[in-house]
Design an enzyme around this catalytic site. Structure first.
Site, PDB file in Angstrom:
ATOM      1  N   CYS A  72       0.856  -1.201   0.000  1.00 53.58           N
ATOM      2  CA  CYS A  72       0.000   0.000   0.000  1.00 53.58           C
ATOM      3  C   CYS A  72       0.892   1.251   0.000  1.00 53.58           C
ATOM      4  O   CYS A  72       1.674   1.467   0.932  1.00 53.58           O
ATOM      5  CB  CYS A  72      -0.916  -0.015   1.229  1.00 53.58           C
ATOM      6  SG  CYS A  72      -1.749  -1.604   1.476  1.00 53.58           S
ATOM      7  N   CYS A  75       1.456   3.641   3.002  1.00 47.19           N
ATOM      8  CA  CYS A  75       1.567   3.103   4.360  1.00 47.19           C
ATOM      9  C   CYS A  75       2.991   3.035   4.912  1.00 47.19           C
ATOM     10  O   CYS A  75       3.867   2.378   4.336  1.00 47.19           O
ATOM     11  CB  CYS A  75       0.942   1.718   4.432  1.00 47.19           C
ATOM     12  SG  CYS A  75       0.843   1.141   6.147  1.00 47.19           S
ATOM     13  N   CYS A 143     -12.973  -2.443  18.254  1.00 44.72           N
ATOM     14  CA  CYS A 143     -12.821  -2.466  16.796  1.00 44.72           C
ATOM     15  C   CYS A 143     -11.430  -3.018  16.526  1.00 44.72           C
ATOM     16  O   CYS A 143     -10.483  -2.687  17.256  1.00 44.72           O
ATOM     17  CB  CYS A 143     -12.936  -1.049  16.249  1.00 44.72           C
ATOM     18  SG  CYS A 143     -12.644  -0.955  14.463  1.00 44.72           S
ATOM     19  N   CYS A 203     -16.737  -1.037   9.576  1.00 48.19           N
ATOM     20  CA  CYS A 203     -16.100   0.285   9.505  1.00 48.19           C
ATOM     21  C   CYS A 203     -15.300   0.288   8.207  1.00 48.19           C
ATOM     22  O   CYS A 203     -14.345  -0.480   8.065  1.00 48.19           O
ATOM     23  CB  CYS A 203     -15.191   0.486  10.715  1.00 48.19           C
ATOM     24  SG  CYS A 203     -14.185   1.990  10.618  1.00 48.19           S
TER      25      CYS A 203
END
Ligand code: SAM
Ligand code: DTB
Ligand code: SF4
Length: 333
Positions: A72, A75, A143, A203
């Protein structure tokens, strides 16, 4: 249960129709509205569904930092880029629970744990399940964001009491290949379906400011707003440019007009009326005035505490001042 019945159970008491049939053209049109018209629509939808003075407050903790095999481009935790982030082992349960306790005392209602994995190994998942149980016992919503999941893994997380799973689409399907080559858009959609099927709240959002076009921003919101059920939580991140990544300042000039960031929040609010829209990464470099516009555009959730996963977030006292300045209150659990 029909999807609509499922959604009514997820968003009890909410007002206003929820649509899943947005066309890309309609979303482009929303982005192109005069700013006051877009903000008026966003405020109208926001006030029909939420108390506009309430902000949900989550705290983030990186439970497994760095050394990620994925590429990514944004990142700092990808092993492919030299960003100065060192690969660490999975954090111990005691340490995680001490951080969760501190977050609770600082006023957070949700504790989000992130791991720099492509996907969790089953052995690691057992440890994360113990963390989820411990954090819930402290009285916080939970989460986690652990990368791709199988259906079986999602069920195990649900059984441990997990409230939310974060997995972002990140950008439009067309721009995605410029940013990530080691996993496909479809694999992301598959993970989201496993999470939804397991009964965990979703999410899911993305990042703005990566050099994408206005049409890509419309494509990203279109992909989110046409999911079979809207994510309960939609994080909109402003790219944090980290040196060493392909999207650092020196490599690619990806400045975005802050008003286009506000527009992205507003279009997320209009198209996903009942979802919490999180003003996510990137607040450290935003003025109070820009953040105030984001709240006016319908953002009603933030990350609170001095660190995101590896990069800085505003200090807690700056955020308390901001909330006092704007008359905002932390949403109770
Ligand atoms: N490895 C897991 C994954 O990718 O799903 C979980 C952690 S990952 C860091 C979670 C999300 O953080 C990414 O999907 C991305 O949207 C966001 N993110 C990562 N680096 C960022 C940056 N520099 N700026 C803004 N958002 C970022
Ligand atoms: C999300 O959409 N943003 C958060 C959370 N989900 C996990 C992560 C932001 C990370 C910013 C870069 C860093 O601190 O490493
Ligand atoms: Fe790994 Fe997640 Fe970072 Fe991608 S965003 S490199 S999967 S930690």
């Amino acid at each position: 249960m029909t999807l609509r019945a499922q959604e009514d159970a997820i968003f009890p008491g909410a007002i206003g129709a929820v649509r899943h049939d947005w066309s890309r053209g309609e979303i482009r049109h929303l982005f192109a509205l005069p700013f006051p018209d877009l903000m008026f629509q966003a405020q109208t939808v926001h006030r029909a569904n939420f108390d506009p003075a309430e902000v949900q407050v989550s705290t983030l903790l990186s439970i497994k930092t760095g050394g990620c095999p994925e590429d990514c481009a944004y990142c700092p935790q990808s092993a492919k880029y030299d960003t100065g982030v060192k690969a660490e082992k999975l954090m111990s349960l005691d340490k995680v629970l001490a951080e969760a306790q501190a977050a609770k005392e600082a006023g957070a209602s949700r504790f989000c744990m992130g791991a720099a994995w492509r996907e969790p190994k089953d052995r690691d998942l057992d440890k994360v399940c113990a963390m989820i149980e411990g954090v819930r016992a402290i009285g916080l919503e939970t989460c986690v964001t652990l990368g791709m999941l199988t259906g079986q893994q999602a069920k195990r997380l649900k059984a441990s009491g997990l409230d939310y799973y974060n997995h972002n689409l990140d950008t439009s399907p067309e721009f995605y290949g410029e940013i990530i080559t080691t996993r496909t858009y479809q694999e992301r959609l598959d993970t989201l379906a496993h999470v939804r099927d397991a009964g965990i709240h979703v999410c899911c959002g993305g990042i703005v400011g990566m050099g994408e076009s206005a049409d890509d921003r419309a494509g990203m919101i279109h992909a989110l707003a046409t999911l079979p059920v809207h994510p309960e939580s939609v994080p909109i991140n402003l790219l944090v440019k980290v040196e060493g990544t392909p999207l650092s300042d020196g490599v690619r000039q990806t400045a975005i007009d802050p008003m286009d960031f506000v527009r992205t929040i507003a279009v997320a609010r209009v198209t996903m009326p009942r979802s919490m829209v999180r003003l996510s990464a990137g607040r450290e470099d935003m003025t109070d005035e820009l953040q105030a516009l984001c709240f006016l555009a319908g953002a009603n959730s933030i990350f609170y505490g001095p660190k995101l996963l590896t990069t800085p977030n505003p200090a807690a006292d700056r955020d308390r001042q901001l909330m006092d300045r704007l008359g905002l209150r932390a949403m109770p659990v």
